[in-house]
Design a protein around this motif. Structure first.
Motif, PDB file in Angstrom:
ATOM      1  N   VAL A   1     -16.654 -29.853 -14.862  1.00  0.00           N
ATOM      2  CA  VAL A   1     -16.525 -29.071 -16.097  1.00  0.00           C
ATOM      3  C   VAL A   1     -15.780 -27.775 -15.803  1.00  0.00           C
ATOM      4  N   TYR A   2     -14.686 -27.577 -16.534  1.00  0.00           N
ATOM      5  CA  TYR A   2     -13.944 -26.311 -16.501  1.00  0.00           C
ATOM      6  C   TYR A   2     -14.008 -25.688 -17.890  1.00  0.00           C
ATOM      7  N   SER A   3     -14.195 -24.379 -17.918  1.00  0.00           N
ATOM      8  CA  SER A   3     -14.185 -23.667 -19.186  1.00  0.00           C
ATOM      9  C   SER A   3     -13.427 -22.364 -19.030  1.00  0.00           C
ATOM     10  N   GLU A   4     -12.332 -22.236 -19.753  1.00  0.00           N
ATOM     11  CA  GLU A   4     -11.504 -21.034 -19.776  1.00  0.00           C
ATOM     12  C   GLU A   4     -11.128 -20.590 -18.358  1.00  0.00           C
ATOM     13  N   GLY A   5     -10.684 -21.560 -17.555  1.00  0.00           N
ATOM     14  CA  GLY A   5     -10.166 -21.281 -16.223  1.00  0.00           C
ATOM     15  C   GLY A   5     -11.187 -21.250 -15.117  1.00  0.00           C
ATOM     16  N   GLU A   6     -12.458 -21.416 -15.440  1.00  0.00           N
ATOM     17  CA  GLU A   6     -13.510 -21.343 -14.424  1.00  0.00           C
ATOM     18  C   GLU A   6     -14.196 -22.692 -14.263  1.00  0.00           C
ATOM     19  N   CYS A   7     -14.383 -23.121 -13.021  1.00  0.00           N
ATOM     20  CA  CYS A   7     -15.106 -24.366 -12.738  1.00  0.00           C
ATOM     21  C   CYS A   7     -16.607 -24.062 -12.774  1.00  0.00           C
ATOM     22  N   LEU A   8     -17.317 -24.688 -13.733  1.00  0.00           N
ATOM     23  CA  LEU A   8     -18.739 -24.397 -13.922  1.00  0.00           C
ATOM     24  C   LEU A   8     -19.654 -25.486 -13.390  1.00  0.00           C
ATOM     25  N   TRP A   9     -19.104 -26.702 -13.143  1.00  0.00           N
ATOM     26  CA  TRP A   9     -19.982 -27.799 -12.718  1.00  0.00           C
ATOM     27  C   TRP A   9     -19.154 -28.857 -11.997  1.00  0.00           C
ATOM     28  N   THR A  10     -19.740 -29.444 -10.955  1.00  0.00           N
ATOM     29  CA  THR A  10     -19.015 -30.461 -10.183  1.00  0.00           C
ATOM     30  C   THR A  10     -19.851 -31.706  -9.911  1.00  0.00           C
ATOM     31  N   ASN A  11     -21.100 -31.738 -10.363  1.00  0.00           N
ATOM     32  CA  ASN A  11     -22.012 -32.827  -9.993  1.00  0.00           C
ATOM     33  C   ASN A  11     -22.005 -33.991 -10.979  1.00  0.00           C
ATOM     34  N   GLY A  12     -22.311 -35.183 -10.466  1.00  0.00           N
ATOM     35  CA  GLY A  12     -22.469 -36.358 -11.311  1.00  0.00           C
ATOM     36  C   GLY A  12     -21.165 -37.064 -11.602  1.00  0.00           C
ATOM     37  N   THR A  13     -21.273 -38.183 -12.320  1.00  0.00           N
ATOM     38  CA  THR A  13     -20.122 -38.996 -12.699  1.00  0.00           C
ATOM     39  C   THR A  13     -20.137 -39.222 -14.203  1.00  0.00           C
ATOM     40  N   PRO A  14     -19.038 -38.984 -14.896  1.00  0.00           N
ATOM     41  CA  PRO A  14     -18.989 -39.231 -16.341  1.00  0.00           C
ATOM     42  C   PRO A  14     -19.357 -40.682 -16.669  1.00  0.00           C
ATOM     43  N   ASN A  15     -19.904 -40.907 -17.837  1.00  0.00           N
ATOM     44  CA  ASN A  15     -20.418 -42.224 -18.211  1.00  0.00           C
ATOM     45  C   ASN A  15     -19.414 -43.353 -17.994  1.00  0.00           C
ATOM     46  N   GLU A  16     -18.186 -43.183 -18.439  1.00  0.00           N
ATOM     47  CA  GLU A  16     -17.187 -44.246 -18.336  1.00  0.00           C
ATOM     48  C   GLU A  16     -16.030 -43.864 -17.412  1.00  0.00           C
ATOM     49  N   ARG A  17     -16.267 -42.927 -16.534  1.00  0.00           N
ATOM     50  CA  ARG A  17     -15.280 -42.503 -15.528  1.00  0.00           C
ATOM     51  C   ARG A  17     -13.933 -42.152 -16.164  1.00  0.00           C
ATOM     52  N   GLY A  18     -13.950 -41.156 -16.989  1.00  0.00           N
ATOM     53  CA  GLY A  18     -12.721 -40.655 -17.587  1.00  0.00           C
ATOM     54  C   GLY A  18     -12.803 -39.152 -17.789  1.00  0.00           C
ATOM     55  N   TYR A  19     -11.647 -38.488 -17.772  1.00  0.00           N
ATOM     56  CA  TYR A  19     -11.596 -37.037 -17.958  1.00  0.00           C
ATOM     57  C   TYR A  19     -10.515 -36.663 -18.950  1.00  0.00           C
ATOM     58  N   ALA A  20     -10.756 -35.562 -19.648  1.00  0.00           N
ATOM     59  CA  ALA A  20      -9.742 -34.963 -20.514  1.00  0.00           C
ATOM     60  C   ALA A  20      -9.807 -33.458 -20.319  1.00  0.00           C
ATOM     61  N   GLY A  21      -8.638 -32.829 -20.179  1.00  0.00           N
ATOM     62  CA  GLY A  21      -8.617 -31.384 -19.987  1.00  0.00           C
ATOM     63  C   GLY A  21      -7.242 -30.805 -20.214  1.00  0.00           C
ATOM     64  N   PHE A  22      -7.192 -29.511 -20.439  1.00  0.00           N
ATOM     65  CA  PHE A  22      -5.932 -28.823 -20.706  1.00  0.00           C
ATOM     66  C   PHE A  22      -5.509 -27.976 -19.505  1.00  0.00           C
TER      67      PHE A  22
END
Length: 389
Positions: free
Chosen positions: A219-240
């Motif tokens: 999880v990134y929010s406004e340029g800062e990495c806030l979380w790195t643990n676990g795996t998304p449900n369907e193994r996919g990411y979206a980000g800007f």
């Protein structure tokens, strides 16, 4: 003169006259009490019988679908149930854990490329200042449309300026001790003008308060990495990226995110469209009819939010193919599925008074009939106010 002795068997006439109405009253009261008791017993007997028949009938129908001749119907029902939180355990009762795992495995294949090409989209800020036919009636840079499918109703929100879209979070220090927030509260906290639910989160399918507190995956929010643990449900990411380009990816690490210059990101999946090509496997497999949320981006940079209603009499829900069809129709070059089900929510602060009271946050989609308010969750896609607001 001898006095008349009153024995226990003797009752004076005037006393007898008083006793007769009292006996009748007691008898009527006893009859009423007995009738009420019989009514209550019969009511609960009918109620329990009705519940037994409904549950028994439902079990028979489920057994017919799960073990019947239609493999497609079995797979559709299986995916619809396991994608939901509460009934995800039901299919295994009828077909076993191995069969459920096999059906789910077929839904998990995605595009051959791992990450979208960030150079394919170039954001032209000057062009966004030009009034075109598409935006002349939408001075706030947000356009909302409805879409009717065979089994669902959908809501599409297009945000002209991608720099306004970011990943808001319930907290900057995720913990099981810190509950997630509801999007209706978070949009007010953020002062945002629009929002949808976003990524995966801790949810064991029960009613625990900790469900929705911790995200799954990066999880990134406004340029800062806030979380790195676990795996998304369907193994996919979206980000800007910092250049406001939407990146979709099968997987993501912190090192890769820093290399790409990611400013906001969360995960769920699967990736639906990458570099203009649809995910054929997701499109052609049965993913179940459920409420859905997705995010995409056109080649001109405009961001697309899609929210599909589901679990309602007038809108059962959609599949991945339905979201892909909508994204393609609206010109998405990259798109990714986000959390859906009872999490699917789309809000808009109606500053123009298009949907009711000006300045009030409006619920654009419709909830499942089984819920009264949005779920608690850790991540949200939000839209900042534009320069004209």
């Amino acid at each position: 003169m001898s006095k008349l002795k009153q024995t226990p068997d003797y009752i004076a006439p005037e006393t007898q006259e008083q006793a007769v109405p009292e006996k009748k009253a007691k008898k009527k009261k006893k009859q009423r009490s007995g009738a009420l008791g019989r009514f209550i017993r019969r009511f609960f007997l009918v109620l329990f019988t009705l519940i037994f028949l409904i549950v028994g009938g439902l079990v028979m129908v489920l057994d017919l679908v799960f073990t019947g001749p239609s493999v497609e119907a079995r797979n559709m029902l299986t995916m619809s149930l396991i994608e939901a939180s509460a009934p995800k355990w039901v299919p295994a009762l009828f077909i076993g854990e191995e069969a459920v795992a096999e059906i789910r495995e077929k839904q998990g294949k995605e595009l051959p490329n791992d990450v979208a090409n960030v150079d394919a989209i170039v954001i032209n800020k000057d062009a966004m200042l030009t009034v075109t036919d598409e935006w002349k009636d939408h001075p706030d840079g947000i356009r909302i449309e409805s879409y009717k499918g065979d089994t669902f109703n959908a809501h599409i929100m297009i945000i002209r300026d991608p720099s306004r879209v970011y990943c808001a979070t319930s907290t900057d220090k995720f913990s099981l001790n810190t509950l997630g927030t509801r999007i209706t509260n978070q949009i007010e906290t953020e002062g945002a003008v629009a929002g949808i639910n976003a990524g995966s989160f801790n949810d064991d399918g029960t009613g625990k308060a900790t469900n929705g507190s911790i995200p799954l995956g990066l999880v990134y929010s406004e340029g800062e990495c806030l979380w790195t643990n676990g795996t998304p449900n369907e193994r996919g990411y979206a980000g800007f990226t910092e250049d406001h380009v939407l990146v979709v990816a099968k997987d993501m690490t912190k090192a890769k995110a820093e290399e790409l210059g990611i400013r906001d990101m969360c995960g769920f999946g699967p990736v639906l469209i990458m570099d203009g090509e649809i995910n054929e496997t997701a499109y052609n497999t049965i993913s179940g009819l459920n409420p859905r949320t997705a995010i995409g981006q056109r080649k001109d940079g405009a961001v697309i939010f899609v929210c599909i209603d589901g679990r309602q009499t007038g809108s059962l829900g959609g599949e991945y193919a339905d979201i892909i069809d909508i994204m393609v129709e609206y010109g998405a070059y990259n798109a990714c599925n986000m959390d859906g089900g009872s999490s699917a929510v789309m809000l808009y602060r109606d500053n123009l008074g298009l949907y009711g009271e000006a300045g009030k946050v409006q619920m654009i989609n419709s909830y499942s009939l089984l819920q009264e308010e949005p779920r608690r969750m850790p991540t949200f896609w939000m839209v900042r106010p534009g320069s004209e607001e």
